[in-house]
Motif scaffolding. Structure first.
Motif, PDB file in Angstrom:
ATOM      1  N   ILE A  11       0.926  -1.191   0.112  1.00 32.35           N
ATOM      2  CA  ILE A  11      -0.002  -0.165   0.078  1.00 32.35           C
ATOM      3  C   ILE A  11       0.821   1.265   0.010  1.00 32.35           C
ATOM      4  N   GLY A  12       1.676   1.326   0.664  1.00 29.27           N
ATOM      5  CA  GLY A  12       2.963   2.336   0.611  1.00 29.27           C
ATOM      6  C   GLY A  12       3.397   2.585  -0.476  1.00 29.27           C
ATOM      7  N   PHE A  13       3.890   1.489  -1.141  1.00 29.57           N
ATOM      8  CA  PHE A  13       4.477   1.752  -2.560  1.00 29.57           C
ATOM      9  C   PHE A  13       3.478   2.238  -3.518  1.00 29.57           C
ATOM     10  N   GLY A  16       3.138   5.951  -2.814  1.00 32.93           N
ATOM     11  CA  GLY A  16       4.103   6.485  -3.443  1.00 32.93           C
ATOM     12  C   GLY A  16       4.225   6.695  -5.005  1.00 32.93           C
ATOM     13  N   ILE A  17       4.026   5.633  -5.741  1.00 31.53           N
ATOM     14  CA  ILE A  17       3.690   5.783  -6.868  1.00 31.53           C
ATOM     15  C   ILE A  17       2.601   6.829  -7.354  1.00 31.53           C
ATOM     16  N   ILE A  18       1.365   6.843  -6.887  1.00 29.14           N
ATOM     17  CA  ILE A  18       0.452   7.471  -7.401  1.00 29.14           C
ATOM     18  C   ILE A  18       0.661   8.942  -7.042  1.00 29.14           C
ATOM     19  N   SER A  25       2.564  15.201 -13.027  1.00 29.02           N
ATOM     20  CA  SER A  25       1.286  15.788 -13.786  1.00 29.02           C
ATOM     21  C   SER A  25       1.003  17.377 -13.484  1.00 29.02           C
ATOM     22  N   MET A  26       1.289  17.662 -12.236  1.00 27.27           N
ATOM     23  CA  MET A  26       0.801  18.904 -12.007  1.00 27.27           C
ATOM     24  C   MET A  26       2.026  19.992 -12.015  1.00 27.27           C
ATOM     25  N   CYS A  27       3.344  19.480 -11.844  1.00 28.76           N
ATOM     26  CA  CYS A  27       4.512  20.239 -11.827  1.00 28.76           C
ATOM     27  C   CYS A  27       5.342  20.313 -13.220  1.00 28.76           C
ATOM     28  N   GLY A  28       4.992  19.070 -13.751  1.00 26.20           N
ATOM     29  CA  GLY A  28       5.836  18.970 -14.902  1.00 26.20           C
ATOM     30  C   GLY A  28       5.633  20.103 -16.141  1.00 26.20           C
TER      31      GLY A  28
END
Length: 66
Positions: A11-13, A16-18, A25-28
């Protein structure tokens, strides 16, 4: 207990990916905009330097002809 630890890790992994995809997608696009702006500025500076060099070479040629 072993399954529980594995599920927390997975779940943590996934979280992290999400969150990484969200950040990209926001800062790119913002980063891309600033990189393009900087690239244009550098190209303009190179053009100005080349024009100055050409003018200097032309002045030297004129002086040598005289």
């Amino acid at each position: 207990m072993e399954k529980l630890n594995c599920s927390y890790i997975s779940i943590g992994f996934l979280l992290g990916i999400i969150s990484s995809l969200h950040c990209f997608s926001m800062c790119g696009p913002i980063t891309f905009f600033f990189l393009k702006k900087k690239e244009k500025k550098n190209q303009n500076q190179i053009k100005i330097k080349n024009q100055n060099q050409n003018q200097n070479q032309n002045q030297i040629k004129i002086k040598n002809k005289n």
